[in-house]
Design a protein around this motif. Structure first.
Motif, PDB file in Angstrom:
ATOM      1  N   LYS A  18     -21.028 -23.671  47.641  1.00 16.10           N
ATOM      2  CA  LYS A  18     -20.222 -23.164  47.225  1.00 16.10           C
ATOM      3  C   LYS A  18     -19.152 -23.658  47.313  1.00 16.10           C
ATOM      4  O   LYS A  18     -17.667 -23.937  46.982  1.00 16.10           O
ATOM      5  CB  LYS A  18     -20.452 -22.435  47.573  1.00 16.10           C
ATOM      6  N   LEU A  19     -18.722 -24.283  49.000  1.00 13.83           N
ATOM      7  CA  LEU A  19     -17.930 -25.154  48.906  1.00 13.83           C
ATOM      8  C   LEU A  19     -17.171 -26.609  48.364  1.00 13.83           C
ATOM      9  O   LEU A  19     -15.754 -26.310  47.828  1.00 13.83           O
ATOM     10  CB  LEU A  19     -17.990 -25.865  50.513  1.00 13.83           C
ATOM     11  N   ASN A  20     -18.218 -26.673  48.245  1.00 12.40           N
ATOM     12  CA  ASN A  20     -17.801 -28.147  47.559  1.00 12.40           C
ATOM     13  C   ASN A  20     -17.642 -27.806  45.540  1.00 12.40           C
ATOM     14  O   ASN A  20     -16.525 -28.547  45.435  1.00 12.40           O
ATOM     15  CB  ASN A  20     -19.533 -28.924  47.081  1.00 12.40           C
ATOM     16  N   GLU A  21     -18.181 -26.638  45.376  1.00 11.03           N
ATOM     17  CA  GLU A  21     -17.727 -26.330  44.163  1.00 11.03           C
ATOM     18  C   GLU A  21     -16.331 -25.240  43.779  1.00 11.03           C
ATOM     19  O   GLU A  21     -15.405 -26.107  42.747  1.00 11.03           O
ATOM     20  CB  GLU A  21     -18.527 -25.084  43.987  1.00 11.03           C
ATOM     21  N   GLN A  22     -15.898 -25.470  45.104  1.00 13.95           N
ATOM     22  CA  GLN A  22     -14.236 -24.784  45.270  1.00 13.95           C
ATOM     23  C   GLN A  22     -13.081 -25.928  45.459  1.00 13.95           C
ATOM     24  O   GLN A  22     -12.077 -25.482  46.014  1.00 13.95           O
ATOM     25  CB  GLN A  22     -14.277 -23.256  45.743  1.00 13.95           C
ATOM     26  N   GLY A  23     -13.852 -27.182  45.909  1.00 11.21           N
ATOM     27  CA  GLY A  23     -12.400 -27.819  46.572  1.00 11.21           C
ATOM     28  C   GLY A  23     -12.492 -27.963  47.689  1.00 11.21           C
ATOM     29  O   GLY A  23     -11.576 -28.676  48.182  1.00 11.21           O
ATOM     30  N   ILE A  24     -13.346 -27.170  48.464  1.00 11.95           N
ATOM     31  CA  ILE A  24     -13.137 -27.383  49.735  1.00 11.95           C
ATOM     32  C   ILE A  24     -14.051 -28.406  50.394  1.00 11.95           C
ATOM     33  O   ILE A  24     -14.904 -28.392  50.837  1.00 11.95           O
ATOM     34  CB  ILE A  24     -13.601 -25.668  51.041  1.00 11.95           C
ATOM     35  N   ASP A  25     -13.568 -29.165  51.795  1.00 12.30           N
ATOM     36  CA  ASP A  25     -13.835 -29.976  52.262  1.00 12.30           C
ATOM     37  C   ASP A  25     -14.072 -29.446  53.556  1.00 12.30           C
ATOM     38  O   ASP A  25     -13.481 -29.305  54.468  1.00 12.30           O
ATOM     39  CB  ASP A  25     -12.785 -31.162  52.689  1.00 12.30           C
ATOM     40  N   ALA A  26     -15.890 -29.657  53.640  1.00 12.23           N
ATOM     41  CA  ALA A  26     -16.417 -29.640  54.512  1.00 12.23           C
ATOM     42  C   ALA A  26     -16.491 -30.368  55.919  1.00 12.23           C
ATOM     43  O   ALA A  26     -16.797 -30.023  56.930  1.00 12.23           O
ATOM     44  CB  ALA A  26     -18.415 -29.096  54.261  1.00 12.23           C
ATOM     45  N   TYR A  27     -15.822 -31.273  55.238  1.00 15.25           N
ATOM     46  CA  TYR A  27     -16.153 -32.797  56.419  1.00 15.25           C
ATOM     47  C   TYR A  27     -14.979 -33.534  56.233  1.00 15.25           C
ATOM     48  O   TYR A  27     -14.728 -34.554  56.244  1.00 15.25           O
ATOM     49  CB  TYR A  27     -17.229 -33.386  56.521  1.00 15.25           C
ATOM     50  N   PRO A  28     -13.731 -32.454  56.664  1.00  9.72           N
ATOM     51  CA  PRO A  28     -12.139 -33.289  56.749  1.00  9.72           C
ATOM     52  C   PRO A  28     -11.971 -34.648  57.216  1.00  9.72           C
ATOM     53  O   PRO A  28     -12.219 -34.510  58.405  1.00  9.72           O
ATOM     54  CB  PRO A  28     -11.027 -32.543  56.165  1.00  9.72           C
ATOM     55  N   ALA A  29     -11.637 -35.630  56.364  1.00  8.30           N
ATOM     56  CA  ALA A  29     -11.185 -37.067  57.469  1.00  8.30           C
ATOM     57  C   ALA A  29      -9.261 -35.972  58.016  1.00  8.30           C
ATOM     58  O   ALA A  29      -8.661 -36.370  56.666  1.00  8.30           O
ATOM     59  CB  ALA A  29     -11.379 -37.954  56.877  1.00  8.30           C
ATOM     60  N   ALA A  30      -9.408 -35.754  59.047  1.00  9.99           N
ATOM     61  CA  ALA A  30      -8.598 -35.445  59.929  1.00  9.99           C
ATOM     62  C   ALA A  30      -8.226 -35.839  61.475  1.00  9.99           C
ATOM     63  O   ALA A  30      -8.574 -36.023  61.532  1.00  9.99           O
ATOM     64  CB  ALA A  30      -7.734 -34.391  59.331  1.00  9.99           C
ATOM     65  N   LEU A  31      -6.573 -36.402  61.493  1.00 11.66           N
ATOM     66  CA  LEU A  31      -6.298 -35.781  62.531  1.00 11.66           C
ATOM     67  C   LEU A  31      -5.865 -34.234  63.584  1.00 11.66           C
ATOM     68  O   LEU A  31      -5.587 -33.873  62.687  1.00 11.66           O
ATOM     69  CB  LEU A  31      -5.005 -36.491  63.042  1.00 11.66           C
ATOM     70  N   TYR A  32      -6.911 -33.836  63.750  1.00 10.40           N
ATOM     71  CA  TYR A  32      -7.112 -32.101  64.789  1.00 10.40           C
ATOM     72  C   TYR A  32      -6.385 -32.430  65.840  1.00 10.40           C
ATOM     73  O   TYR A  32      -6.443 -32.763  66.768  1.00 10.40           O
ATOM     74  CB  TYR A  32      -8.376 -31.722  64.462  1.00 10.40           C
ATOM     75  N   PRO A  33      -4.869 -32.019  65.960  1.00 11.70           N
ATOM     76  CA  PRO A  33      -3.983 -32.037  67.016  1.00 11.70           C
ATOM     77  C   PRO A  33      -4.635 -31.251  68.242  1.00 11.70           C
ATOM     78  O   PRO A  33      -3.624 -29.897  68.466  1.00 11.70           O
ATOM     79  CB  PRO A  33      -2.318 -31.743  66.651  1.00 11.70           C
ATOM     80  N   ILE A  34      -6.101 -31.166  68.901  1.00 13.45           N
ATOM     81  CA  ILE A  34      -6.229 -29.581  69.526  1.00 13.45           C
ATOM     82  C   ILE A  34      -5.173 -30.169  71.253  1.00 13.45           C
ATOM     83  O   ILE A  34      -4.687 -30.858  71.541  1.00 13.45           O
ATOM     84  CB  ILE A  34      -7.447 -30.600  70.435  1.00 13.45           C
ATOM     85  N   SER A  35      -4.158 -29.177  71.704  1.00 21.44           N
ATOM     86  CA  SER A  35      -3.334 -29.044  72.320  1.00 21.44           C
ATOM     87  C   SER A  35      -4.179 -28.129  73.394  1.00 21.44           C
ATOM     88  O   SER A  35      -3.191 -28.376  74.947  1.00 21.44           O
ATOM     89  CB  SER A  35      -1.768 -27.967  72.509  1.00 21.44           C
ATOM     90  N   HIS A  36      -5.017 -27.401  73.993  1.00 24.08           N
ATOM     91  CA  HIS A  36      -5.560 -26.559  74.855  1.00 24.08           C
ATOM     92  C   HIS A  36      -7.066 -27.483  74.670  1.00 24.08           C
ATOM     93  O   HIS A  36      -7.437 -26.605  74.287  1.00 24.08           O
ATOM     94  CB  HIS A  36      -4.752 -24.786  75.175  1.00 24.08           C
ATOM     95  N   TYR A  37      -7.480 -26.808  75.771  1.00 28.58           N
ATOM     96  CA  TYR A  37      -9.001 -26.652  76.315  1.00 28.58           C
ATOM     97  C   TYR A  37      -9.637 -24.996  76.768  1.00 28.58           C
ATOM     98  O   TYR A  37      -8.913 -24.786  77.456  1.00 28.58           O
ATOM     99  CB  TYR A  37     -10.234 -27.372  76.897  1.00 28.58           C
ATOM    100  N   SER A  38     -11.045 -25.229  76.529  1.00 30.28           N
ATOM    101  CA  SER A  38     -10.990 -23.328  76.852  1.00 30.28           C
ATOM    102  C   SER A  38     -10.933 -23.072  78.596  1.00 30.28           C
ATOM    103  O   SER A  38     -10.282 -22.272  78.643  1.00 30.28           O
ATOM    104  CB  SER A  38     -12.663 -23.137  76.952  1.00 30.28           C
TER     105      SER A  38
END
Length: 505
Positions: A18-38
């Protein structure tokens, strides 16, 4: 391995479709800028510091979901711990388009990896949480995580404690039992402490071949492979000793290597066919010096990991405070059996084995018989760190003869918790004596001893150029980690221990 999907796995794949059909990438290739940890957020957030947490970006794996309709309480696990997200439909979907909520957030599964931004606050129940303003699916998890059940004391008692699961699916084990990360972080602390110590002493870290045309440096059964380009058999190294000694001949005063070694022998709680050994060789030193520096190093390791020299190992407290006890191998056997074997030859030693009901093969010689007697009667009795010294020459083909005791060599093994952890010598540097020792090993090989050493003619040639007086040691890193980190099995300190191949469906 063929794949039979469970009902839950099929449902997850339908969500992905369903995600693929709506064009939503479930495995995006992107830099994700984490700023803090738990843990950093939970440890540092207060009313006084809340302005520092007004814009926070976190990411992690979904471990639980509390569904309150238009609000989800999502617990994510990052590399440091667990943290809660407060996800409100109207906050992350402020306009009429609810695609994100309907296709990504609401159908969220345990195990999905997500990212979120927002500000930190404390909920009415007193839990530090992220008030989520943006939400991103970073990885869709297609296989349900094993369910972890714990007793009242927090001990895990379901299938995730099964060694078949733990060792074969270490990746899943790390997810559902994150506390085991402490063991492997501790292992790295041990190795870094050793490396820093040796570097500060002026030692040089080097690399030597894993593929060798002669399996030298130890008495062990090798793995054999074939070198296609040269069309000759090669062996996975059983030790790196002879190569490191070549470097001492070449003029380096102190060299060391964390060596991945391979021995085609048994597997049990203290043996794995692939294992890590630290070996170092130092010119102009002897085995007495080596005992002292080994004590110093192990004391530093205990302090680095535990902040003290007393370490819990099973039900025992092991003290790594120097100095360690020292006793000769003959005195150790006499201490534990009442029998003095120091003047015995092979026939008498076989009678001792028979008396002590130690079964030994017919094709081993005097050295192996003494080793069998020590292993069966004495080795397990030394819980506290103990140097077992002064071995018979027959047991030690690479060791310098004792300076004052005829028939013995300057060698020690370090026993801790009843197991050998280190083996060290004043190294044999007489090329003529060394050739004679190798020839004795060939005689043992002809008798059927498949662990006897090969003759390494190039190593003998190196010795003929002259190797200065040298002391060397090999320390079993895996066994040392077992003891320092209080783990009962070598498989528990190896991220990926060897296992029998998984059966195909």
């Amino acid at each position: 391995m063929s794949q039979h999907l469970s009902e839950q796995e099929l449902i997850r794949r339908e969500k992905l479709q369903k995600l693929n059909e709506q064009g939503i990438d479930a495995y995006p290739a992107a830099l994700y800028p984490i700023s803090h940890y738990s843990t950093d957020i939970k440890d540092q957030f207060t009313e006084e510091t809340k302005e520092q947490f007004a814009e926070v970006c976190v990411a992690g794996r979904v471990m639980s979901i509390g569904d309150k309709g238009k609000v989800l309480f999502v617990k994510i696990q990052d590399t440091k711990g667990i943290f809660q997200l407060y996800v409100k439909k109207d906050e992350i979907c402020p306009n009429e388009d609810k695609t994100l909520w309907d296709l990504v957030v609401k159908p969220l599964d345990i195990g999905d990896i997500i990212g979120a931004t927002g500000y930190v606050f404390i909920t009415k129940t007193g839990e530090t949480s992220l008030h989520t303003q943006t939400f991103t699916l970073l990885t869709k998890c297609l296989k349900p995580l094993p369910v972890v059940k714990r007793d009242e004391e927090g001990n895990v008692f379901d299938e995730v404690t099964d060694p078949e699961f733990k060792y074969r699916q270490r990746y899943a084990d790390l997810i559902v039992n994150p506390d085991i990360k402490k063991t492997f972080i501790g292992r790295t602390t041990i190795i870094n402490t050793i490396r820093n110590f040796l570097n500060e002493q002026g030692a040089l870290e080097v690399d030597t071949p894993v593929l060798q045309n002669i399996p030298g440096g130890a008495a062990a059964r090798p793995f054999i492979t074939h070198h296609n380009a040269l069309d000759v058999p090669f062996y996975l190294r059983i030790a790196n000793e002879l190569y490191l000694k070549r470097l001492i001949v070449g003029g380096f005063d102190w060299v060391y290597e964390f060596s991945r070694n391979f021995r085609n022998e048994g597997m049990d709680r203290t043996h794995n066919p692939e294992f890590t050994v630290l070996e170092w060789y130092t010119a102009y030193k002897d085995y007495f010096w080596m005992m002292e520096i080994t004590e110093t190093l192990l004391e530093k390791i205990a302090m680095a990991v535990h902040g003290k020299t007393d370490v819990q190992v099973g039900e025992k407290i092991i003290s790594f405070k120097a100095p360690f006890k020292r006793i000769t191998i003959f005195d150790a056997i006499k201490e534990n059996t009442g029998i003095d074997i120091s003047e015995m030859e092979e026939p008498a030693l076989r009678e001792v084995c028979a008396t002590l009901k130690i079964q030994v093969p017919n094709n081993i010689g005097k050295g192996k018989l003494i080793d069998e007697i020590f292993g069966a009667t004495s080795e397990h009795t030394y819980s506290q760190p103990t140097f077992i010294m002064d071995y018979p020459v027959e047991m030690s083909p690479l060791t310098k003869k004792h300076r004052s005791k005829k028939g013995l060599v300057e060698r020690f093994e370090l026993m801790i918790n009843g197991k050998e952890v280190a083996n060290a010598y004043s190294e044999l540097n007489d090329p003529i004596d060394q050739r004679e020792r190798f020839e004795e090993q060939i005689k043992l090989m002809e008798r059927g001893d498949d662990e006897a050493m090969f003759i390494d003619h190039d190593f003998l040639r190196a010795l003929e150029y002259g190797m200065p007086p040298t002391s060397g040691i090999g320390i079993g890193i895996d066994r040392l980690c077992m003891m320092i980190l209080n783990q009962p099995s070598i498989q528990d300190v190896l991220l990926f221990p060897q296992m029998r191949p998984e059966k195909q469906d």
